[in-house]
Scaffold this active site. Structure first.
Site, mmCIF file in Angstrom:
data_model
loop_
_atom_site.group_PDB
_atom_site.id
_atom_site.type_symbol
_atom_site.label_atom_id
_atom_site.label_comp_id
_atom_site.label_asym_id
_atom_site.label_seq_id
_atom_site.Cartn_x
_atom_site.Cartn_y
_atom_site.Cartn_z
ATOM 1 C CB THR A 12 -1.221 0.053 1.001
ATOM 2 O OG1 THR A 12 -0.290 0.422 2.592
ATOM 3 C CG2 THR A 12 -1.376 -1.173 1.065
ATOM 4 N N GLY A 13 0.087 2.231 -0.462
ATOM 5 C CA GLY A 13 1.329 3.655 -0.957
ATOM 6 C C GLY A 13 2.704 3.107 -1.338
ATOM 7 N N GLY A 14 2.358 2.144 -2.417
ATOM 8 C CA GLY A 14 3.747 2.344 -3.943
ATOM 9 C C GLY A 14 4.212 2.915 -4.337
ATOM 10 C CB SER A 16 5.183 8.034 -3.254
ATOM 11 O OG SER A 16 6.225 8.798 -3.059
ATOM 12 N N GLY A 17 8.799 6.943 -2.411
ATOM 13 C CA GLY A 17 9.500 6.312 -1.139
ATOM 14 C C GLY A 17 9.254 5.207 -0.764
ATOM 15 C CB ILE A 18 10.105 2.945 2.222
ATOM 16 C CG1 ILE A 18 10.307 4.201 2.759
ATOM 17 C CG2 ILE A 18 9.161 2.160 3.009
ATOM 18 C CD1 ILE A 18 10.219 4.969 4.278
ATOM 19 N N GLY A 19 7.383 2.645 -0.746
ATOM 20 C CA GLY A 19 6.172 1.755 -1.528
ATOM 21 C C GLY A 19 7.200 1.230 -2.174
ATOM 22 C CB SER A 137 7.502 6.614 12.196
ATOM 23 O OG SER A 137 8.959 7.331 13.288
ATOM 24 C CE1 TYR A 150 3.523 9.552 9.974
ATOM 25 C CE2 TYR A 150 5.792 10.357 12.159
ATOM 26 C CZ TYR A 150 5.036 9.235 10.960
ATOM 27 O OH TYR A 150 5.783 8.438 10.019
HETATM 28 N N1 LIG Z 1 10.436 9.080 5.440
HETATM 29 C C1 LIG Z 1 10.734 8.699 6.187
HETATM 30 O O1 LIG Z 1 11.662 9.705 6.669
HETATM 31 C C2 LIG Z 1 9.908 7.969 7.507
HETATM 32 C C3 LIG Z 1 10.273 7.792 8.704
HETATM 33 C C4 LIG Z 1 9.845 6.848 9.288
HETATM 34 C C5 LIG Z 1 7.989 6.430 9.094
HETATM 35 N N2 LIG Z 1 7.764 6.822 7.498
HETATM 36 C C6 LIG Z 1 6.570 5.813 7.043
HETATM 37 O O2 LIG Z 1 6.642 5.267 5.792
HETATM 38 C C7 LIG Z 1 5.539 5.277 4.867
HETATM 39 C C8 LIG Z 1 6.110 5.880 3.737
HETATM 40 O O3 LIG Z 1 6.350 6.854 3.737
HETATM 41 P P1 LIG Z 1 7.405 7.614 2.476
HETATM 42 O O4 LIG Z 1 8.256 8.178 3.357
HETATM 43 O O5 LIG Z 1 7.896 6.609 1.720
HETATM 44 O O6 LIG Z 1 6.931 8.953 1.983
HETATM 45 P P2 LIG Z 1 6.094 8.985 0.981
HETATM 46 O O7 LIG Z 1 6.954 8.973 -0.642
HETATM 47 O O8 LIG Z 1 5.185 10.232 1.118
HETATM 48 O O9 LIG Z 1 5.231 7.394 0.303
HETATM 49 C C9 LIG Z 1 3.765 7.399 1.005
HETATM 50 C C10 LIG Z 1 2.714 7.034 0.280
HETATM 51 O O10 LIG Z 1 2.081 6.757 0.774
HETATM 52 C C11 LIG Z 1 0.351 7.134 -0.032
HETATM 53 N N3 LIG Z 1 -0.827 7.617 0.601
HETATM 54 C C12 LIG Z 1 -0.594 8.419 1.316
HETATM 55 N N4 LIG Z 1 -1.949 8.062 2.167
HETATM 56 C C13 LIG Z 1 -2.492 7.240 1.544
HETATM 57 C C14 LIG Z 1 -3.668 6.855 1.741
HETATM 58 N N5 LIG Z 1 -5.241 7.901 2.196
HETATM 59 N N6 LIG Z 1 -4.050 6.267 0.474
HETATM 60 C C15 LIG Z 1 -3.404 4.933 -0.014
HETATM 61 N N7 LIG Z 1 -2.299 5.804 -0.525
HETATM 62 C C16 LIG Z 1 -1.640 6.942 0.324
HETATM 63 C C17 LIG Z 1 1.477 7.891 -0.795
HETATM 64 O O11 LIG Z 1 0.758 8.985 -1.806
HETATM 65 P P3 LIG Z 1 0.881 10.188 -2.393
HETATM 66 O O12 LIG Z 1 1.636 9.980 -3.485
HETATM 67 O O13 LIG Z 1 -0.481 10.203 -3.064
HETATM 68 O O14 LIG Z 1 0.795 10.470 -1.776
HETATM 69 C C18 LIG Z 1 2.609 7.584 -1.316
HETATM 70 O O15 LIG Z 1 2.371 5.947 -2.056
HETATM 71 C C19 LIG Z 1 5.172 5.845 5.861
HETATM 72 O O16 LIG Z 1 3.770 5.393 6.543
HETATM 73 C C20 LIG Z 1 5.395 7.225 6.403
HETATM 74 O O17 LIG Z 1 4.681 7.169 7.645
HETATM 75 C C21 LIG Z 1 8.590 7.845 6.308
#
Ligand SMILES: NC(=O)c1ccc[n+]([C@@H]2O[C@H](COP(=O)([O-])OP(=O)(O)OC[C@H]3O[C@@H](n4cnc5c(N)ncnc54)[C@H](OP(=O)(O)O)[C@@H]3O)[C@@H](O)[C@H]2O)c1
Length: 253
Positions: A12-14, A16-19, A137, A150
């Protein structure tokens, strides 16, 4: 390395980023991958970019109806799921006094409620012996000012992981949680920080990390792929922190 050969993996959330990085890692290990996201164009572009037959499904994690639709789509295509990576989430940061009910609900609905019901709806489709990984996190167990909602949304995930590891053990389904520290992704910009703010936050974070840098999505992806695979066959109910040492207490030195 074919540790996920012919496994069906949902991220899920694939888009962008980590996904996205984890979807890439799953594909490299031989999995058939499904990614979700809330923005149709972004999901389709990501599925095309990933290649390898990746299925992109538009599904808002905050919507239980979308979760049901997602499950039906995956059922029609593959009939089963071996790996469920519950990764979608948003960051939203404000001092406790400024948090509105709408902001509270949005964060909780995506990061926790949505994660909960995504898992619930996928249960009938999960193979016995499947692996569920929750993306939490280090905020789940630290006290960063401005991150009250958060952090609580993430702490709830860690709690859920422990309970589900017990409830699903009789089906051999393993449930583990990953706690990243600061990872370079678009999440801070999406949370409203301008370029300067993102750079300042990253710099400050890196200075506090013993390894002296922020992390890469691909580094988290490798940990998730390990937990998804049979290499982690005796690991359930566990939490893995991946933060370059950020949360190790530094009493001296
Ligand atoms: N980056 C960090 O430093 C960090 C640290 C600890 C934990 N995390 C966690 O890691 C996870 C991934 O985040 P990321 O850092 O890789 O950021 P990201 O690049 O913004 O990735 C988040 C992904 O989730 C999707 N998303 C957000 N809201 C959604 C919804 N309502 N329904 C479906 N998809 C949704 C985003 O889609 P959109 O492109 O539409 O936004 C994106 O594909 C998150 O749970 C975040 O809290 C991140």
């Amino acid at each position: 390395m074919s540790t996920l050969k012919d496994k069906v993996a949902v991220v899920t959330g694939g888009n962008s980023g980590i996904g996205y990085a984890t979807a890439e890692e799953f594909l490299a290990r031989g999995a058939k991958v499904v990614i979700t996201g809330r923005n149709r164009d972004a999901v389709e572009a990501a599925a095309t970019g990933l290649g390898g037959g990746t299925l992109g499904v538009t599904a808002n994690q905050a919507s239980i109806a979308d979760a049901e639709g997602l499950v039906n789509t995956v059922k029609e295509r593959y009939g089963k799921v071996d790996v469920l990576f519950v990764n979608a989430g948003i960051g939203a940061f404000a001092p406790v006094n400024d948090v509105t009910e709408d902001q509270f609900d949005e964060t909780m609905n995506i990061n926790f409620k949505g994660a909960f019901f995504t898992i619930q709806k996928f249960l009938p489709l999960l193979n016995d012996g499947a692996s569920i990984i929750l993306l939490s996190s280090v905020n789940a167990f630290t006290g960063m000012p401005g991150a009250s909602v958060y952090s609580a949304s993430k702490a709830a995930l860690n709690s859920l992981g422990r309970t589900l590891s017990r409830e699903l053990a009789d089906r051999g389904i393993r449930v583990n949680t990953v706690n990243p520290g600061p990872i370079k992704t678009p999440i801070l910009a999406k949370a409203g920080l301008d370029e300067e703010g993102v750079t300042a936050f990253r710099q400050k974070s890196a200075e506090r990390v013993p390894l002296n840098r922020t992390g890469e999505s691909a580094e988290v992806a490798k940990l998730v792929a390990f937990l998804a695979s049979a290499d982690a066959s005796f690991i359930t109910g566990a939490e893995y922190t991946i933060d370059g040492g950020l949360t190790v207490h530094q009493l001296l030195g």
